[in-house]
Write an enzyme that holds these catalytic residues in place. Structure first.
Site, mmCIF file in Angstrom:
data_model
loop_
_atom_site.group_PDB
_atom_site.id
_atom_site.type_symbol
_atom_site.label_atom_id
_atom_site.label_comp_id
_atom_site.label_asym_id
_atom_site.label_seq_id
_atom_site.Cartn_x
_atom_site.Cartn_y
_atom_site.Cartn_z
ATOM 1 N N ASN A 132 0.795 -1.240 0.000
ATOM 2 C CA ASN A 132 0.000 0.000 0.000
ATOM 3 C C ASN A 132 0.827 1.289 0.000
ATOM 4 O OD1 ASN A 132 -2.652 -1.226 0.049
ATOM 5 N ND2 ASN A 132 -2.149 -1.895 2.107
ATOM 6 N N ARG B 228 -3.323 7.989 -0.254
ATOM 7 C CA ARG B 228 -3.746 7.427 1.037
ATOM 8 C C ARG B 228 -3.950 8.559 2.021
ATOM 9 N NH1 ARG B 228 0.058 2.760 3.555
ATOM 10 N NH2 ARG B 228 -1.756 1.876 4.561
ATOM 11 N N TYR C 113 -0.325 9.901 6.498
ATOM 12 C CA TYR C 113 0.893 9.505 5.782
ATOM 13 C C TYR C 113 1.585 10.652 5.042
ATOM 14 C CZ TYR C 113 -0.772 4.839 6.870
ATOM 15 O OH TYR C 113 -1.189 3.716 7.544
ATOM 16 N N ASN D 296 10.212 0.013 5.225
ATOM 17 C CA ASN D 296 8.902 0.277 5.788
ATOM 18 C C ASN D 296 8.033 -0.901 5.353
ATOM 19 O OD1 ASN D 296 6.337 1.010 6.488
ATOM 20 N ND2 ASN D 296 6.499 3.107 5.711
ATOM 21 N N ALA E 90 1.789 -2.895 6.595
ATOM 22 C CA ALA E 90 1.090 -3.732 7.588
ATOM 23 C C ALA E 90 1.815 -5.055 7.853
ATOM 24 C CB ALA E 90 -0.344 -3.987 7.137
ATOM 25 N N HIS F 274 3.340 -5.984 11.232
ATOM 26 C CA HIS F 274 2.614 -6.515 12.378
ATOM 27 C C HIS F 274 2.417 -8.034 12.329
ATOM 28 C CE1 HIS F 274 2.127 -2.260 12.732
ATOM 29 N NE2 HIS F 274 1.399 -2.193 11.627
ATOM 30 N N ASP G 55 12.091 -13.353 8.589
ATOM 31 C CA ASP G 55 13.133 -14.365 8.358
ATOM 32 C C ASP G 55 14.080 -13.940 7.235
ATOM 33 O OD1 ASP G 55 12.271 -16.013 10.376
ATOM 34 O OD2 ASP G 55 11.275 -17.467 9.072
ATOM 35 N N HIS H 78 8.596 3.983 9.814
ATOM 36 C CA HIS H 78 7.158 4.185 9.639
ATOM 37 C C HIS H 78 6.886 5.668 9.488
ATOM 38 C CE1 HIS H 78 6.456 0.052 10.551
ATOM 39 N NE2 HIS H 78 7.263 0.166 11.584
ATOM 40 N N LEU H 79 6.071 5.996 8.501
ATOM 41 C CA LEU H 79 5.704 7.397 8.299
ATOM 42 C C LEU H 79 4.894 7.914 9.482
ATOM 43 C CD1 LEU H 79 4.722 6.695 4.663
ATOM 44 C CD2 LEU H 79 6.377 8.455 5.248
ATOM 45 N N SER H 80 3.926 7.105 9.901
ATOM 46 C CA SER H 80 3.055 7.502 11.010
ATOM 47 C C SER H 80 3.648 7.020 12.331
ATOM 48 C CB SER H 80 1.658 6.910 10.814
ATOM 49 O OG SER H 80 1.707 5.494 10.917
ATOM 50 N N ARG I 203 -1.656 5.008 17.349
ATOM 51 C CA ARG I 203 -2.801 4.605 16.522
ATOM 52 C C ARG I 203 -3.467 3.381 17.149
ATOM 53 N NH1 ARG I 203 -0.875 4.326 10.485
ATOM 54 N NH2 ARG I 203 -3.134 4.248 10.184
ATOM 55 N N ARG J 105 -1.191 -1.872 15.879
ATOM 56 C CA ARG J 105 -0.056 -1.309 15.127
ATOM 57 C C ARG J 105 1.183 -1.120 16.005
ATOM 58 N NH1 ARG J 105 -2.022 0.474 9.987
ATOM 59 N NH2 ARG J 105 -4.211 1.025 10.161
HETATM 60 C C1 DQA Z 1 3.031 2.205 8.208
HETATM 61 C C2 DQA Z 1 2.206 1.842 9.451
HETATM 62 C C3 DQA Z 1 1.515 0.510 9.252
HETATM 63 O O1 DQA Z 1 0.753 0.183 10.420
HETATM 64 C C4 DQA Z 1 0.570 0.585 8.079
HETATM 65 O O2 DQA Z 1 -0.050 -0.658 7.874
HETATM 66 C C5 DQA Z 1 1.237 1.064 6.838
HETATM 67 C C6 DQA Z 1 2.216 2.146 6.938
HETATM 68 C C7 DQA Z 1 3.631 3.619 8.299
HETATM 69 O O3 DQA Z 1 4.483 3.935 7.482
HETATM 70 O O4 DQA Z 1 3.212 4.413 9.141
HETATM 71 O O5 DQA Z 1 0.923 0.634 5.737
HETATM 72 O O6 DQA Z 1 4.117 1.301 8.116
#
Ligand code: DQA
Length: 148
Positions: free
Chosen positions: A10, A17, A22, A73, A76, A79, A86, A99-101, A106, A110
């Site tokens: 994504n 998005r 983000y 990065n 998801a 998680h 591996d 991670h951007l966020s 959140r 996450r």
């Molecule tokens: C993310 C945070 C993840 O939880 C989320 O699923 C993403 C982006 C971030 O960059 O903040 O796709 O990795």
């Protein structure tokens, strides 16, 4: 010196998005900024994005021998991506997780990263600048200690 910058599921949708989470920049813009910083640091930056865990693993397996470090990065997959974990461990390369966020501000799920145990460190919540900081830190660490 070559550093791989890997973006998971994504992240190709950045710029479309949820921008309040983000940021406004597209993935192409972020990759261009990383390559520019790489030039300034005299480091080759190779970027890759996929929505598929297997493709991310194939890329790591193909590139690990010719690279010195990884910035990732995992989206998801952070998680629950145990196969990705591996592959990162098998690469034996230093890894920085980005991670951007701020994943700790959140949803509760996450806040757990299965990738973190193989990472030297994690940057979360600083937007696109987190990638640039990760590149600067990794390049500086590798230059100080060129071997694996
Ligand atoms: C993310 C945070 C993840 O939880 C989320 O699923 C993403 C982006 C971030 O960059 O903040 O796709 O990795």
């Amino acid at each position: 010196m070559k550093i791989l910058v890997i973006h998971g599921p994504n992240l190709n949708m950045l710029g479309k998005r949820d921008k309040s989470i983000y940021g406004e920049r597209t993935l192409d813009e972020i990759n261009a900024l990383l390559k520019k910083e790489g030039k300034a640091l005299n480091v080759e930056v190779m970027t890759f994005q996929s929505n598929h865990e297997g493709a991310l693993i194939d890329f790591i397996q193909e590139q690990a021998d010719s690279a010195q470090g990884i910035i990732i990065n995992p989206g998801a997959l952070t998680h629950y991506g145990f196969s990705l974990l591996d592959a990162l461990a098998d690469s034996k390369l230093p890894v920085i997780e980005v991670h951007l966020s701020n994943v700790y501000r959140r949803e509760e799920w996450r806040a757990r990263s299965v990738i973190a145990p193989v990472a030297e460190g994690q940057i979360s919540g600083l937007g696109w600048r987190g990638y640039i900081t990760a590149l600067q830190v990794l390049a500086s660490k590798l230059k100080a200690k060129p071997s694996r």
